[in-house]
Design an enzyme around this catalytic site. Sequence first.
Site, PDB file in Angstrom:
ATOM      1  N   GLY A 121       9.665  11.164 -10.735  1.00 41.71           N
ATOM      2  CA  GLY A 121       8.532  11.041 -10.119  1.00 41.71           C
ATOM      3  C   GLY A 121       8.210   9.289 -10.734  1.00 41.71           C
ATOM      4  O   GLY A 121       7.791   7.934 -10.434  1.00 41.71           O
ATOM      5  N   LYS A 149      11.064  16.717 -14.254  1.00 41.08           N
ATOM      6  CA  LYS A 149      12.163  16.017 -14.686  1.00 41.08           C
ATOM      7  C   LYS A 149      11.999  14.840 -15.014  1.00 41.08           C
ATOM      8  O   LYS A 149      13.450  13.912 -15.434  1.00 41.08           O
ATOM      9  CB  LYS A 149      13.075  16.526 -13.976  1.00 41.08           C
ATOM     10  CG  LYS A 149      13.053  17.895 -13.556  1.00 41.08           C
ATOM     11  CD  LYS A 149      14.558  18.875 -12.738  1.00 41.08           C
ATOM     12  CE  LYS A 149      14.161  20.314 -12.923  1.00 41.08           C
ATOM     13  NZ  LYS A 149      15.359  20.340 -11.689  1.00 41.08           N
ATOM     14  N   GLU A 209       0.898  -1.111  -0.002  1.00 41.26           N
ATOM     15  CA  GLU A 209      -0.420   0.187   0.284  1.00 41.26           C
ATOM     16  C   GLU A 209       0.970   1.325   0.318  1.00 41.26           C
ATOM     17  O   GLU A 209       1.796   1.397   0.715  1.00 41.26           O
ATOM     18  CB  GLU A 209      -0.569   0.113   1.396  1.00 41.26           C
ATOM     19  CG  GLU A 209      -1.872   1.101   0.874  1.00 41.26           C
ATOM     20  CD  GLU A 209      -2.340   1.775   2.704  1.00 41.26           C
ATOM     21  OE1 GLU A 209      -2.375   0.934   3.491  1.00 41.26           O
ATOM     22  OE2 GLU A 209      -3.508   2.082   2.855  1.00 41.26           O
ATOM     23  N   ASN A 216      -5.663  15.111  -8.288  1.00 45.55           N
ATOM     24  CA  ASN A 216      -4.253  16.114  -9.002  1.00 45.55           C
ATOM     25  C   ASN A 216      -3.047  14.606  -9.279  1.00 45.55           C
ATOM     26  O   ASN A 216      -2.698  15.082 -10.336  1.00 45.55           O
ATOM     27  CB  ASN A 216      -3.955  17.045  -8.569  1.00 45.55           C
ATOM     28  CG  ASN A 216      -3.393  17.265  -7.011  1.00 45.55           C
ATOM     29  OD1 ASN A 216      -3.059  16.076  -6.318  1.00 45.55           O
ATOM     30  ND2 ASN A 216      -2.922  17.685  -7.192  1.00 45.55           N
ATOM     31  N   ALA A 217      -2.682  13.241  -8.906  1.00 38.04           N
ATOM     32  CA  ALA A 217      -2.216  13.323  -8.969  1.00 38.04           C
ATOM     33  C   ALA A 217      -2.279  11.841  -9.722  1.00 38.04           C
ATOM     34  O   ALA A 217      -1.724  10.301 -10.247  1.00 38.04           O
ATOM     35  CB  ALA A 217      -1.429  12.539  -7.677  1.00 38.04           C
ATOM     36  N   CYS A 247       3.786   9.903  -2.095  1.00 36.01           N
ATOM     37  CA  CYS A 247       4.491  10.124  -3.264  1.00 36.01           C
ATOM     38  C   CYS A 247       4.691  11.253  -2.940  1.00 36.01           C
ATOM     39  O   CYS A 247       3.982  12.322  -3.281  1.00 36.01           O
ATOM     40  CB  CYS A 247       4.030   9.115  -4.146  1.00 36.01           C
ATOM     41  SG  CYS A 247       4.664   9.531  -5.575  1.00 36.01           S
TER      42      CYS A 247
HETATM   43  N1  ACO Z   1      -0.747  15.186 -13.679  1.00 35.00           N
HETATM   44  C1  ACO Z   1      -0.756  14.597 -14.286  1.00 35.00           C
HETATM   45  N2  ACO Z   1       0.139  13.972 -15.044  1.00 35.00           N
HETATM   46  C2  ACO Z   1       1.308  14.130 -14.468  1.00 35.00           C
HETATM   47  C3  ACO Z   1       0.928  14.853 -12.882  1.00 35.00           C
HETATM   48  C4  ACO Z   1      -0.132  15.372 -12.391  1.00 35.00           C
HETATM   49  N3  ACO Z   1      -0.066  15.969 -11.478  1.00 35.00           N
HETATM   50  N4  ACO Z   1       2.614  14.902 -12.595  1.00 35.00           N
HETATM   51  C5  ACO Z   1       3.104  14.581 -13.363  1.00 35.00           C
HETATM   52  N5  ACO Z   1       3.022  14.076 -14.735  1.00 35.00           N
HETATM   53  C6  ACO Z   1       3.037  13.373 -15.315  1.00 35.00           C
HETATM   54  C7  ACO Z   1       3.867  13.769 -15.778  1.00 35.00           C
HETATM   55  O1  ACO Z   1       4.058  15.078 -17.367  1.00 35.00           O
HETATM   56  C8  ACO Z   1       4.684  12.968 -17.292  1.00 35.00           C
HETATM   57  O2  ACO Z   1       4.540  12.393 -18.015  1.00 35.00           O
HETATM   58  P1  ACO Z   1       5.302  12.059 -19.150  1.00 35.00           P
HETATM   59  O3  ACO Z   1       5.395  11.145 -19.260  1.00 35.00           O
HETATM   60  O4  ACO Z   1       4.063  11.931 -20.867  1.00 35.00           O
HETATM   61  O5  ACO Z   1       6.130  13.462 -19.916  1.00 35.00           O
HETATM   62  C9  ACO Z   1       4.948  11.927 -16.349  1.00 35.00           C
HETATM   63  O6  ACO Z   1       3.368  11.821 -15.588  1.00 35.00           O
HETATM   64  C10 ACO Z   1       5.750  11.462 -15.578  1.00 35.00           C
HETATM   65  O7  ACO Z   1       6.289  12.321 -14.775  1.00 35.00           O
HETATM   66  P2  ACO Z   1       7.460  12.879 -14.171  1.00 35.00           P
HETATM   67  O8  ACO Z   1       8.705  13.680 -14.034  1.00 35.00           O
HETATM   68  O9  ACO Z   1       8.346  11.266 -13.875  1.00 35.00           O
HETATM   69  O10 ACO Z   1       6.818  13.381 -12.484  1.00 35.00           O
HETATM   70  P3  ACO Z   1       7.826  13.657 -11.717  1.00 35.00           P
HETATM   71  O11 ACO Z   1       8.855  13.856 -10.930  1.00 35.00           O
HETATM   72  O12 ACO Z   1       6.699  15.431 -11.215  1.00 35.00           O
HETATM   73  O13 ACO Z   1       6.830  13.513  -9.862  1.00 35.00           O
HETATM   74  C11 ACO Z   1       4.621  13.547  -8.510  1.00 35.00           C
HETATM   75  C12 ACO Z   1       5.005  13.329 -10.145  1.00 35.00           C
HETATM   76  C13 ACO Z   1       5.233  12.278  -7.574  1.00 35.00           C
HETATM   77  C14 ACO Z   1       3.205  13.816  -9.088  1.00 35.00           C
HETATM   78  C15 ACO Z   1       4.925  15.120  -8.005  1.00 35.00           C
HETATM   79  O14 ACO Z   1       4.603  15.573  -9.185  1.00 35.00           O
HETATM   80  C16 ACO Z   1       4.882  15.635  -7.152  1.00 35.00           C
HETATM   81  O15 ACO Z   1       5.467  15.550  -5.570  1.00 35.00           O
HETATM   82  N6  ACO Z   1       3.761  16.189  -6.827  1.00 35.00           N
HETATM   83  C17 ACO Z   1       2.654  16.515  -5.530  1.00 35.00           C
HETATM   84  C18 ACO Z   1       2.591  16.214  -4.694  1.00 35.00           C
HETATM   85  C19 ACO Z   1       1.811  15.056  -5.059  1.00 35.00           C
HETATM   86  O16 ACO Z   1       0.357  15.210  -6.117  1.00 35.00           O
HETATM   87  N7  ACO Z   1       2.467  13.262  -4.984  1.00 35.00           N
HETATM   88  C20 ACO Z   1       0.738  12.636  -4.766  1.00 35.00           C
HETATM   89  C21 ACO Z   1      -0.274  12.050  -4.134  1.00 35.00           C
HETATM   90  S1  ACO Z   1      -0.959  11.394  -4.136  1.00 35.00           S
HETATM   91  C22 ACO Z   1      -0.417   9.783  -2.530  1.00 35.00           C
HETATM   92  O17 ACO Z   1       0.425  10.516  -2.636  1.00 35.00           O
HETATM   93  C23 ACO Z   1      -0.734   8.465  -2.536  1.00 35.00           C
END
Ligand code: ACO
Length: 208
Positions: A87, A84, A71, A114-115, A75
Amino acid sequence: VKFVCYNNDGVDQHMIWLIGLKNIFSRQLPNMPKEYIVRLVMDRSHKSMMIIKQNQVIGGITYRPYSRFGEIAFCAITADEQVKGYGTRLMNHLKQYARDVDGLTHFLTYADNNAVGYFTKQGFTKEIELEKERWQGYFAAIKLLTHVPDAWVSFRAKVLLELCKAIMVKLSFVKAINFTLLSCKYIKDYDGGTLMECKIDPKLPYTD
Ligand code: ACO
Protein backbone atom coordinates in the site's frame (compact mmCIF):
# COMPACT_ATOMS: atom_id res chain seq x y z
CA VAL A 1 6.34 -6.77 -8.94
CA LYS A 2 5.78 -3.83 -11.26
CA PHE A 3 3.69 -0.68 -11.08
CA VAL A 4 1.67 0.39 -14.11
CA CYS A 5 -0.84 3.19 -14.70
CA TYR A 6 -3.57 2.89 -17.32
CA ASN A 7 -7.09 3.97 -18.10
CA ASN A 8 -9.73 2.31 -20.25
CA ASP A 9 -7.69 2.54 -23.46
CA GLY A 10 -9.02 -0.58 -25.20
CA VAL A 11 -5.74 -2.53 -24.92
CA ASP A 12 -6.65 -6.14 -23.96
CA GLN A 13 -4.03 -6.57 -21.24
CA HIS A 14 -4.92 -3.23 -19.64
CA MET A 15 -8.61 -4.15 -19.62
CA ILE A 16 -7.87 -7.50 -17.96
CA TRP A 17 -5.90 -5.73 -15.24
CA LEU A 18 -8.60 -3.05 -14.77
CA ILE A 19 -11.25 -5.75 -14.37
CA GLY A 20 -9.02 -7.51 -11.82
CA LEU A 21 -8.66 -4.23 -9.94
CA LYS A 22 -12.40 -3.61 -10.05
CA ASN A 23 -12.91 -7.05 -8.44
CA ILE A 24 -10.44 -6.22 -5.65
CA PHE A 25 -12.28 -2.92 -4.98
CA SER A 26 -15.64 -4.72 -4.90
CA ARG A 27 -14.37 -7.17 -2.30
CA GLN A 28 -12.35 -4.72 -0.20
CA LEU A 29 -14.84 -1.81 -0.28
CA PRO A 30 -18.13 -3.58 0.53
CA ASN A 31 -19.95 -0.30 1.22
CA MET A 32 -19.39 0.95 -2.31
CA PRO A 33 -22.08 0.03 -4.83
CA LYS A 34 -20.53 -2.34 -7.40
CA GLU A 35 -21.97 -0.39 -10.35
CA TYR A 36 -20.33 2.78 -9.06
CA ILE A 37 -16.95 1.02 -8.87
CA VAL A 38 -17.25 -0.33 -12.42
CA ARG A 39 -18.37 3.04 -13.73
CA LEU A 40 -15.40 4.95 -12.33
CA VAL A 41 -12.72 2.31 -13.01
CA MET A 42 -13.89 2.08 -16.64
CA ASP A 43 -14.50 5.81 -17.05
CA ARG A 44 -11.91 7.26 -19.43
CA SER A 45 -11.22 10.31 -17.31
CA HIS A 46 -10.09 8.09 -14.43
CA LYS A 47 -6.68 6.41 -14.30
CA SER A 48 -5.57 3.44 -12.21
CA MET A 49 -2.12 2.86 -10.76
CA MET A 50 -1.86 -0.92 -10.33
CA ILE A 51 0.55 -3.37 -8.73
CA ILE A 52 1.21 -6.39 -10.97
CA LYS A 53 2.65 -9.55 -9.44
CA GLN A 54 3.17 -12.58 -11.72
CA ASN A 55 0.96 -10.86 -14.27
CA GLN A 56 -1.92 -10.60 -11.73
CA VAL A 57 -3.24 -7.37 -10.19
CA ILE A 58 -2.83 -7.40 -6.42
CA GLY A 59 -3.96 -3.84 -5.73
CA GLY A 60 -4.31 -0.34 -7.03
CA ILE A 61 -5.57 3.20 -6.77
CA THR A 62 -8.14 4.72 -9.13
CA TYR A 63 -8.01 8.50 -9.37
CA ARG A 64 -9.20 11.35 -11.50
CA PRO A 65 -6.67 14.01 -12.45
CA TYR A 66 -8.01 17.56 -12.67
CA SER A 67 -5.93 20.55 -13.68
CA ARG A 68 -3.81 20.62 -10.52
CA PHE A 69 -5.12 18.09 -8.05
CA GLY A 70 -6.16 14.49 -8.25
CA GLU A 71 -9.16 12.92 -6.56
CA ILE A 72 -8.53 9.40 -5.29
CA ALA A 73 -11.74 7.42 -5.74
CA PHE A 74 -10.67 3.92 -4.61
CA CYS A 75 -7.62 2.37 -3.03
CA ALA A 76 -7.17 -1.28 -2.02
CA ILE A 77 -4.78 -4.21 -1.79
CA THR A 78 -6.07 -7.77 -2.18
CA ALA A 79 -6.65 -9.52 1.18
CA ASP A 80 -3.66 -11.90 1.25
CA GLU A 81 -1.18 -9.18 0.25
CA GLN A 82 -2.17 -6.56 2.85
CA VAL A 83 0.19 -5.24 5.54
CA LYS A 84 3.29 -6.20 3.52
CA GLY A 85 4.16 -2.66 2.51
CA TYR A 86 2.47 -2.74 -0.91
CA GLY A 87 0.00 0.00 0.00
CA THR A 88 2.86 2.37 0.82
CA ARG A 89 4.80 1.54 -2.35
CA LEU A 90 1.65 1.98 -4.40
CA MET A 91 1.02 5.46 -3.03
CA ASN A 92 4.64 6.46 -3.62
CA HIS A 93 4.46 5.35 -7.25
CA LEU A 94 1.19 7.22 -7.65
CA LYS A 95 2.64 10.45 -6.24
CA GLN A 96 5.67 10.28 -8.51
CA TYR A 97 3.58 9.51 -11.60
CA ALA A 98 0.89 12.10 -10.85
CA ARG A 99 3.51 14.80 -10.37
CA ASP A 100 5.73 13.92 -13.34
CA VAL A 101 3.11 12.84 -15.87
CA ASP A 102 -0.14 14.59 -14.86
CA GLY A 103 1.49 17.68 -13.32
CA LEU A 104 -0.51 17.41 -10.09
CA THR A 105 0.39 19.16 -6.83
CA HIS A 106 -2.21 17.68 -4.46
CA PHE A 107 -4.39 14.67 -3.87
CA LEU A 108 -7.78 14.75 -2.23
CA THR A 109 -9.72 11.74 -1.05
CA TYR A 110 -12.66 10.74 1.07
CA ALA A 111 -10.98 8.17 3.29
CA ASP A 112 -13.09 5.44 4.89
CA ASN A 113 -12.85 5.87 8.63
CA ASN A 114 -10.84 2.63 9.02
CA ALA A 115 -8.38 3.79 6.34
CA VAL A 116 -7.61 7.19 7.90
CA GLY A 117 -4.58 5.59 9.61
CA TYR A 118 -3.19 4.35 6.32
CA PHE A 119 -3.68 7.71 4.57
CA THR A 120 -2.14 9.58 7.51
CA LYS A 121 0.98 7.38 7.18
CA GLN A 122 1.08 8.32 3.49
CA GLY A 123 1.22 12.03 4.32
CA PHE A 124 -2.49 12.87 4.10
CA THR A 125 -3.99 15.34 6.59
CA LYS A 126 -7.47 16.47 7.51
CA GLU A 127 -6.39 20.09 7.07
CA ILE A 128 -7.33 21.07 3.57
CA GLU A 129 -4.97 23.57 1.99
CA LEU A 130 -6.92 23.73 -1.27
CA GLU A 131 -10.01 24.74 0.65
CA LYS A 132 -8.09 27.47 2.45
CA GLU A 133 -6.73 28.81 -0.82
CA ARG A 134 -10.25 28.93 -2.07
CA TRP A 135 -11.48 31.05 0.79
CA GLN A 136 -8.44 33.29 0.66
CA GLY A 137 -9.15 33.67 -3.03
CA TYR A 138 -12.76 34.62 -2.38
CA PHE A 139 -11.93 37.29 0.12
CA ALA A 140 -9.16 38.72 -2.00
CA ALA A 141 -11.57 38.85 -4.92
CA ILE A 142 -14.33 40.45 -2.85
CA LYS A 143 -12.01 43.20 -1.77
CA LEU A 144 -10.74 43.63 -5.28
CA LEU A 145 -14.19 43.86 -6.77
CA THR A 146 -15.86 46.05 -4.22
CA HIS A 147 -13.05 48.05 -2.63
CA VAL A 148 -14.67 47.58 0.74
CA PRO A 149 -12.57 47.77 3.89
CA ASP A 150 -11.73 44.53 5.72
CA ALA A 151 -14.37 45.03 8.39
CA TRP A 152 -17.14 45.04 5.84
CA VAL A 153 -16.13 41.86 4.14
CA SER A 154 -17.71 39.45 6.58
CA PHE A 155 -20.86 41.59 6.77
CA ARG A 156 -21.48 41.42 3.05
CA ALA A 157 -19.75 38.13 2.41
CA LYS A 158 -22.74 36.01 1.59
CA VAL A 159 -24.20 38.18 -1.12
CA LEU A 160 -20.84 39.11 -2.51
CA LEU A 161 -19.66 35.51 -2.69
CA GLU A 162 -22.48 34.69 -5.05
CA LEU A 163 -21.70 37.75 -7.12
CA CYS A 164 -18.00 36.88 -7.23
CA LYS A 165 -18.71 33.31 -8.22
CA ALA A 166 -20.80 34.45 -11.15
CA ILE A 167 -18.26 37.02 -12.28
CA MET A 168 -15.26 34.78 -11.81
CA VAL A 169 -16.76 31.89 -13.68
CA LYS A 170 -17.70 34.21 -16.53
CA LEU A 171 -14.46 36.10 -16.87
CA SER A 172 -12.15 33.46 -15.38
CA PHE A 173 -9.88 36.37 -14.65
CA VAL A 174 -8.16 34.64 -11.77
CA LYS A 175 -7.33 31.13 -12.87
CA ALA A 176 -6.39 29.93 -9.41
CA ILE A 177 -9.69 31.05 -7.90
CA ASN A 178 -11.62 29.55 -10.72
CA PHE A 179 -9.90 26.25 -10.31
CA THR A 180 -10.58 26.08 -6.60
CA LEU A 181 -14.16 27.13 -7.18
CA LEU A 182 -14.67 24.28 -9.57
CA SER A 183 -12.76 21.88 -7.39
CA CYS A 184 -15.33 21.97 -4.63
CA LYS A 185 -18.01 21.16 -7.15
CA TYR A 186 -16.06 18.20 -8.49
CA ILE A 187 -15.39 16.45 -5.21
CA LYS A 188 -18.29 14.17 -4.56
CA ASP A 189 -19.52 13.83 -1.02
CA TYR A 190 -20.62 10.61 0.57
CA ASP A 191 -21.40 9.38 4.07
CA GLY A 192 -18.79 7.82 6.28
CA GLY A 193 -15.77 9.42 4.72
CA THR A 194 -13.24 11.95 5.96
CA LEU A 195 -11.93 14.45 3.44
CA MET A 196 -8.12 14.27 3.44
CA GLU A 197 -5.49 16.06 1.43
CA CYS A 198 -1.89 15.32 0.52
CA LYS A 199 0.57 17.79 -0.93
CA ILE A 200 2.94 16.21 -3.44
CA ASP A 201 6.51 17.32 -2.95
CA PRO A 202 7.72 19.05 -6.14
CA LYS A 203 11.20 17.47 -6.05
CA LEU A 204 11.32 14.45 -3.75
CA PRO A 205 12.11 11.15 -5.48
CA TYR A 206 9.28 8.91 -4.25
CA THR A 207 10.54 5.71 -5.88
CA ASP A 208 13.99 4.32 -6.64
N1 ACO B 1 -5.40 1.59 9.70
C1 ACO B 1 -4.24 2.05 10.23
N2 ACO B 1 -3.04 1.80 9.74
C2 ACO B 1 -2.99 1.05 8.62
C3 ACO B 1 -4.13 0.51 8.01
C4 ACO B 1 -5.37 0.82 8.59
N3 ACO B 1 -6.52 0.38 8.06
N4 ACO B 1 -3.74 -0.21 6.95
C5 ACO B 1 -2.42 -0.14 6.91
N5 ACO B 1 -1.97 0.62 7.92
C6 ACO B 1 -0.59 0.97 8.22
C7 ACO B 1 0.31 -0.22 8.34
O1 ACO B 1 0.34 -0.72 9.65
C8 ACO B 1 1.63 0.37 7.93
O2 ACO B 1 2.24 1.04 9.00
P1 ACO B 1 3.83 0.93 9.26
O3 ACO B 1 4.45 1.57 8.05
O4 ACO B 1 4.02 1.70 10.51
O5 ACO B 1 4.12 -0.52 9.36
C9 ACO B 1 1.25 1.42 6.90
O6 ACO B 1 -0.11 1.75 7.15
C10 ACO B 1 1.35 0.93 5.47
O7 ACO B 1 1.00 -0.43 5.41
P2 ACO B 1 1.02 -1.23 4.06
O8 ACO B 1 1.44 -2.65 4.32
O9 ACO B 1 1.81 -0.48 3.05
O10 ACO B 1 -0.51 -1.16 3.70
P3 ACO B 1 -1.37 -2.23 2.86
O11 ACO B 1 -0.53 -2.82 1.79
O12 ACO B 1 -2.07 -3.15 3.77
O13 ACO B 1 -2.44 -1.26 2.19
C11 ACO B 1 -4.74 -0.56 2.50
C12 ACO B 1 -3.28 -0.45 2.99
C13 ACO B 1 -4.80 -0.08 1.06
C14 ACO B 1 -5.59 0.35 3.37
C15 ACO B 1 -5.16 -2.04 2.58
O14 ACO B 1 -5.03 -2.49 3.89
C16 ACO B 1 -6.59 -2.31 2.11
O15 ACO B 1 -6.81 -2.60 0.93
N6 ACO B 1 -7.58 -2.23 3.01
C17 ACO B 1 -8.98 -2.52 2.68
C18 ACO B 1 -9.58 -1.51 1.72
C19 ACO B 1 -9.53 -0.09 2.24
O16 ACO B 1 -9.82 0.19 3.39
N7 ACO B 1 -9.15 0.86 1.34
C20 ACO B 1 -9.15 2.28 1.58
C21 ACO B 1 -10.54 2.78 1.54
S1 ACO B 1 -10.66 4.54 1.37
C22 ACO B 1 -10.59 4.81 -0.28
O17 ACO B 1 -10.51 3.91 -1.07
C23 ACO B 1 -10.54 6.25 -0.78
